[in-house]
Scaffold this motif. Sequence first.
Motif, PDB file in Angstrom:
ATOM      1  N   MET A  48      36.241  93.797  86.312  1.00 62.68           N
ATOM      2  CA  MET A  48      37.311  94.144  87.244  1.00 62.68           C
ATOM      3  C   MET A  48      38.079  92.884  87.587  1.00 62.68           C
ATOM      4  O   MET A  48      37.557  91.765  87.491  1.00 62.68           O
ATOM      5  CB  MET A  48      36.770  94.798  88.508  1.00 62.68           C
ATOM      6  CG  MET A  48      35.997  93.941  89.420  1.00 62.68           C
ATOM      7  SD  MET A  48      35.550  94.917  90.861  1.00 62.68           S
ATOM      8  CE  MET A  48      35.390  93.624  92.053  1.00 62.68           C
ATOM      9  N   ALA A  49      39.334  93.078  87.948  1.00 63.62           N
ATOM     10  CA  ALA A  49      40.173  91.948  88.331  1.00 63.62           C
ATOM     11  C   ALA A  49      39.646  91.355  89.627  1.00 63.62           C
ATOM     12  O   ALA A  49      39.092  92.058  90.474  1.00 63.62           O
ATOM     13  CB  ALA A  49      41.623  92.404  88.488  1.00 63.62           C
ATOM     14  N   LEU A  50      39.781  90.067  89.772  1.00 60.02           N
ATOM     15  CA  LEU A  50      39.279  89.403  90.969  1.00 60.02           C
ATOM     16  C   LEU A  50      39.992  89.877  92.228  1.00 60.02           C
ATOM     17  O   LEU A  50      39.425  89.857  93.312  1.00 60.02           O
ATOM     18  CB  LEU A  50      39.405  87.885  90.826  1.00 60.02           C
ATOM     19  CG  LEU A  50      38.465  87.267  89.802  1.00 60.02           C
ATOM     20  CD1 LEU A  50      38.723  85.781  89.661  1.00 60.02           C
ATOM     21  CD2 LEU A  50      37.018  87.523  90.164  1.00 60.02           C
ATOM     22  N   ASP A  51      41.232  90.351  92.092  1.00 55.09           N
ATOM     23  CA  ASP A  51      41.941  90.880  93.262  1.00 55.09           C
ATOM     24  C   ASP A  51      41.634  92.356  93.499  1.00 55.09           C
ATOM     25  O   ASP A  51      42.094  92.949  94.466  1.00 55.09           O
ATOM     26  CB  ASP A  51      43.442  90.666  93.143  1.00 55.09           C
ATOM     27  CG  ASP A  51      44.056  91.387  91.955  1.00 55.09           C
ATOM     28  OD1 ASP A  51      43.328  92.087  91.232  1.00 55.09           O
ATOM     29  OD2 ASP A  51      45.275  91.242  91.755  1.00 55.09           O
ATOM     30  N   GLY A  52      40.842  92.998  92.619  1.00 56.49           N
ATOM     31  CA  GLY A  52      40.446  94.394  92.788  1.00 56.49           C
ATOM     32  C   GLY A  52      41.549  95.383  92.510  1.00 56.49           C
ATOM     33  O   GLY A  52      41.465  96.539  92.918  1.00 56.49           O
TER      34      GLY A  52
END
Length: 85
Positions: free
Chosen positions: A44-48
């Motif tokens: 998943m992207a670190l920014d969610g």
Amino acid sequence: MTIVKRFIAGAVCPRCGEMDTLKMYRDDAREHRECVRCDFADSMALDGSDQPAGEIETRVNRGGKVELEPAQPLNFVPNPGSDKG
């Protein structure tokens, strides 16, 4: 840059259900999880910001029908030595 992969203590793999088999690591934009037992992987992207594309296959939602044996009814008989009844 060397990527350090760490095991997640007490984590259960969503696909095979085994405990302590997940490892995680991060790169510049994503966080990744991998199972060493069944080769499950997700990220998943670190920014969610992004969501999974669909439901992942797990041990619970795999295809196939489970056949159950017919249940036997239980008959409760009062205790002959009791006053109640």
